[in-house]
Design an enzyme around this catalytic site. Sequence first.
Site, mmCIF file in Angstrom:
data_model
loop_
_atom_site.group_PDB
_atom_site.id
_atom_site.type_symbol
_atom_site.label_atom_id
_atom_site.label_comp_id
_atom_site.label_asym_id
_atom_site.label_seq_id
_atom_site.Cartn_x
_atom_site.Cartn_y
_atom_site.Cartn_z
ATOM 1 N N HIS A 33 -8.047 1.333 -1.136
ATOM 2 C CA HIS A 33 -7.986 0.295 -2.169
ATOM 3 C C HIS A 33 -9.382 -0.245 -2.509
ATOM 4 O O HIS A 33 -9.584 -1.443 -2.647
ATOM 5 C CB HIS A 33 -7.039 -0.832 -1.748
ATOM 6 C CG HIS A 33 -5.686 -0.330 -1.348
ATOM 7 N ND1 HIS A 33 -4.825 0.243 -2.254
ATOM 8 C CD2 HIS A 33 -5.072 -0.282 -0.146
ATOM 9 C CE1 HIS A 33 -3.732 0.614 -1.616
ATOM 10 N NE2 HIS A 33 -3.863 0.323 -0.340
ATOM 11 N N SER B 229 0.840 -1.195 0.000
ATOM 12 C CA SER B 229 0.000 0.000 0.000
ATOM 13 C C SER B 229 0.881 1.255 0.000
ATOM 14 O O SER B 229 1.672 1.456 -0.910
ATOM 15 C CB SER B 229 -0.954 -0.040 1.200
ATOM 16 O OG SER B 229 -1.887 0.988 1.154
#
Length: 317
Positions: free
Chosen positions: A204, A91
């Site tokens: 996400h 991430s």
Amino acid sequence: MAKYAFLFPGQGAQAPGMMKDVCEAYPECKKVLDDVSAIWGKDVAKLMWEADAAELSRSDNSQMAITAASIATVKALEAKGITPDAVMGFSLGEFPALYAAGVLSFEDVIKVVAKRGAIMQKVCEQIAQENEGHAPGMTAVIGLGPDQVKEIAGKCENVYAANMNSPVQTVLSGTFDGLTQAEALCKEAGARRALRLAVAGPFHSPLMQRAADEFEKAIADVTFNDPKIALFSNVTGKQATSGAEIKKNAVLHLIQSVLWTDEEKVLLDMIKSSGEEWKLYEPGPGKVLSGLWAKCGLEIGELSCSEINTAEALNNL
């Protein structure tokens, strides 16, 4: 001579007081924090060591703190003659990975992370307001397979499978109410745990589309170079070789799943095919990625990933 792969942690790895001993023991690390503060316009060391957990967990704070801590650790490793031959980041961790791979300059990565964190925090607050003040977020589901978790997410409104962490751990993103429903369904299905994470939003997932649109404009003029070493992408789960592709993925990154298990497999295949000795390090706060590597479900043998988040860990290298 061994080769090295660095795995950079993402948002959620932050903790008050993180890595203070490293920066006190290694002047290279403290200099990174000073340089980050000069570019960012805020005292990142004070944030890391004096802010409480709530303040530090904000996207506009945690993203910079983790990035600064990760890059600082890279500098300490460099001082010991340890530089990466491959990098990947979980991430947010993709951004210190982009720096380590030569895709973004130091100044650019700090400016980009500052924009990214501020945009994501703003959008998360907007989503919370639209849901009667209930903050969106993420939930780690442990003990169910990814396909089963995806099926449960499909039964809930505004819930998405966001992070493919391991064969038995998948992270969901969603609104507060959507995650509450999904957590109950996961437990009914036999999940060992369904744990709400210390992050500020539904990362996400399509719920971050507004952030992706704004971030795309914010980085339009930023140069993304081709990587100088092997670099892997959360978006594709594969190696990324061009700056243009990486820039595009930096935007898609906000709304698409993190294919971490795919990246682990590609990295392991590369290591095995090289026929050389490799060492894996997790530079920066926490030890989440070291744990995920140990539980990746692949035949990793004795190839462990070691967290590098204390002065003692650095001293022992």
